[in-house]
Design an enzyme around this catalytic site. Structure first.
Site, short mmCIF file in Angstrom:
data_model
loop_
_atom_site.label_atom_id
_atom_site.label_comp_id
_atom_site.label_asym_id
_atom_site.label_seq_id
_atom_site.Cartn_x
_atom_site.Cartn_y
_atom_site.Cartn_z
N LYS A 153 8.38 1.07 5.21
CA LYS A 153 7.22 1.83 4.77
C LYS A 153 5.94 1.19 5.29
CE LYS A 153 5.00 0.36 1.74
NZ LYS A 153 3.69 -0.43 1.65
N THR A 154 5.11 1.92 5.98
CA THR A 154 3.73 1.53 6.27
C THR A 154 3.11 2.60 7.16
OG1 THR A 154 2.23 0.00 7.39
CG2 THR A 154 4.49 0.00 8.15
N GLY A 158 0.80 -1.22 0.00
CA GLY A 158 0.00 0.00 0.00
C GLY A 158 0.83 1.26 0.00
N ARG A 218 0.89 -5.78 -4.88
CA ARG A 218 1.04 -6.67 -3.72
C ARG A 218 1.52 -8.07 -4.09
NH1 ARG A 218 -0.82 -4.37 0.87
NH2 ARG A 218 -2.21 -2.57 0.67
N ASP A 239 5.85 -7.38 5.30
CA ASP A 239 5.77 -8.48 4.33
C ASP A 239 6.71 -8.25 3.15
OD1 ASP A 239 4.02 -10.12 5.65
OD2 ASP A 239 2.23 -9.32 4.68
N ASP A 256 0.71 2.17 9.05
CA ASP A 256 0.21 1.56 10.28
C ASP A 256 1.17 1.73 11.46
OD1 ASP A 256 -1.93 0.80 8.79
OD2 ASP A 256 -1.51 -1.34 8.81
#
Length: 524
Positions: free
Chosen positions: A205-206, A76, A140, A171, A208
């Site tokens: 990177k994220t 994402g 993805r 991931d 969240d």
């Protein structure tokens, strides 16, 4: 590409470069011992198992030969990613103007199929400091089958790449480790007959915020996303205070951790912010969570306040004890229909499933995520809670215990936080991460994640580092098999941020202490 006046202005922003990264031709590395790996991890990554984490040193002259490097966005979007690519381009051309940078298109599938474009100065300059991943797109795809690994090997060999930079979350960086190991197995290292190295470098990177440890303070994109969401929450809180008739149930991104909800709560002071990790620690069930919300609404009604703001992390349902048990069982019954799943569920899980509204049941039985598990992110937890809260309030109203009015409004703050114009912090952070990646490639390092420490200090004194990808791994079940993956970091209930939140939240329940941060401030 059409641009607004603000986008054009952002193109001109100049990220500050850490002093330690300004002269990359004199940078070296000092090894720092890392904790012993799990035996299972070492067995899967034998060529990476002995690697230590790295801190940058100075005074070492590097041979500044031209490099050929590939870069890919994986997963994402997160604000600031374009600056990683810009920094790679700038750093590579600083040491050797004939260096080349290639962007793999639409995510890791571009590596497998050889779908790429050369990245020129004209392309790079039109994306500096801008949001999104649209320079080269993202995807993805997981490179994990023998055919995919062979395809990636063939492409990097044909392009004669010296380095491959994978910009992604836990991931994606797990995938980077598997690629690094595979390339080493194929002889693409310093001692190979091919005569050139291939460095696989990850970038954290994220939005969240769940990719962090003692080496990686925070992934990029988190700062921007929290500011975007906090603006919306503050606006809704002001609306609730003005109209005095709405309860806003606001679900926030955070599939596996509640970092965003916690940060936004500190910025906006909602009446209630549910933290998934605390729900799990207290072993709360769905009914217990509903009870806590109903109790808040009843107390506020008694104070003549039939309005409020409630924050809900995206993955909350998976932290509830009964729902977690249900989801674990559902994950093991892949591909089943509703009928046979009901037959195979344990009595407790079956009761939990049947107690849910039909719409939520269907969401639980819907499409699976790439790991074959329930797509918790697609479960409309905010609507589930509204339904159950309304039902309980009706029961209390019928006995005279509740005399208020309940007008809920479900809101999901999600994708709008992923591709926003990055804050100065994320723009600068990403630019420096890109330079760290370039240095690692120049030194032929592979299987590392670029990192920066001392992020609370001004950018000039940020300290570059590199953490071995395999050092962050634990064992996890994926598609019914146990495999090494990079561990997600959850909210620390003993940490300073949660403790600060816990000390203040009781005061926010009945007193409307809403904060309205306003439009995103790039320099804040």
């Amino acid at each position: 590409m059409n641009m607004s006046p603000l986008q054009k202005l952002r193109l001109e922003y100049k990220p500050e470069v850490a002093k330690a990264l300004q002269d990359i031709s004199t940078i070296g590395f000092e090894e720092v011992p890392s904790a012993p790996l799990l035996q299972e991890v070492s067995a899967v990554f034998p060529r990476l198992a002995a690697q230590e984490n790295l801190k940058i040193t100075h005074g070492v002259s590097v041979a500044c030969s031209a490099k050929r490097v590939g870069v890919v966005f994986s997963g994402g979007q997160a604000a600031g990613g374009h600056n990683v690519i810009a920094a790679l381009f700038d750093a590579l051309h600083e040491v050797a103007p004939t260096s080349e940078l290639f962007g793999f298109l639409n995510g890791p599938s571009g590596i497998v199929t050889g779908n790429y474009i050369p990245l020129t100065k004209e392309i790079i300059d039109s994306f500096r400091n801008l949001g999104g991943f649209d320079m080269i797109g993202s995807g993805r795809t997981k490179i994990e089958t023998p055919e995919q690994l062979q395809g990636a090997f063939r492409v990097v060999k044909e392009l004669k790449l010296d380095g491959l930079v994978i910009i992604g979350g836990d991931d994606s960086n797990t995938n980077a480790a598997y690629l690094a190991q595979y390339f080493l197995d194929q002889g693409l290292d310093q001692g190979s007959d091919q005569g050139y190295p291939i460095s696989v470098i990850g970038i954290p990177k994220t939005i969240d915020g769940d990719l962090q440890n003692e080496w990686v303070s925070i992934p990029f994109g988190f700062d921007t996303a929290c500011k975007v969401y906090s603006e919306t929450i503050g606006n809704l809180a002001k609306d609730a205070l003005s109209a005095k008739k709405y309860y806003y149930f606001i679900k926030l991104m955070g599939r596996s951790a509640s970092h965003i909800t916690l940060e936004c709560a500190m910025e906006t002071h909602p009446n209630l912010a549910l933290i998934g990790e605390e729900v799990a620690a207290k072993k709360q069930t769905l009914s217990a969570v509903v009870e806590s919300i109903v109790q808040l609404i009843q107390e506020r009604a008694e104070a003549h306040k039939d309005y409020g703001v409630i924050l809900i992390p995206e993955g909350l349902i998976e932290f509830m004890q009964d729902m977690q048990e249900l989801i674990v069982e559902l994950n093991r019954l892949l591909g089943g229909t509703k009928k046979n799943i009901l037959e195979e569920l344990s009595p407790g899980a079956r009761y939990s499933f049947q107690s849910l509204p039909q719409a939520i049941q269907e969401q639980l039985l819907g499409d699976r995520d790439p790991h074959g598990n329930v797509q918790v992110s697609k479960i409309e937890t905010e609507r589930l809670l509204i339904t159950l809260v309304r039902e309980e309030l009706r029961k209390r109203a019928s006995t005279g215990r509740y005399k208020g009015t309940f007008s809920p409004q479900p809101i999901f703050c999600g994708y709008e936080g992923r591709s926003a114009l990055p804050t100065n912090f994320d723009a600068t952070y990403c630019y420096n991460l890109g330079r760290v990646a370039a240095v690692l490639i120049m030194h032929g390092k592979t299987g590392y994640m670029a990192a920066l420490q001392a992020l609370r200090e001004p950018p000039a004194v940020w300290q570059p580092a590199a953490v071995s990808l395999v050092s962050m791994m634990h064992l996890e079940e994926r598609k019914g098999k146990i495999k090494p993956v990079i561990k997600k970091t959850l909210v620390d209930l003993e940490g300073p941020v949660f403790k600060m939140f816990a000390a203040q939240r009781e005061a926010w329940r009945l007193v409307d202490d809403y904060m309205q941060p306003g439009p995103i401030q790039f320099s804040s």
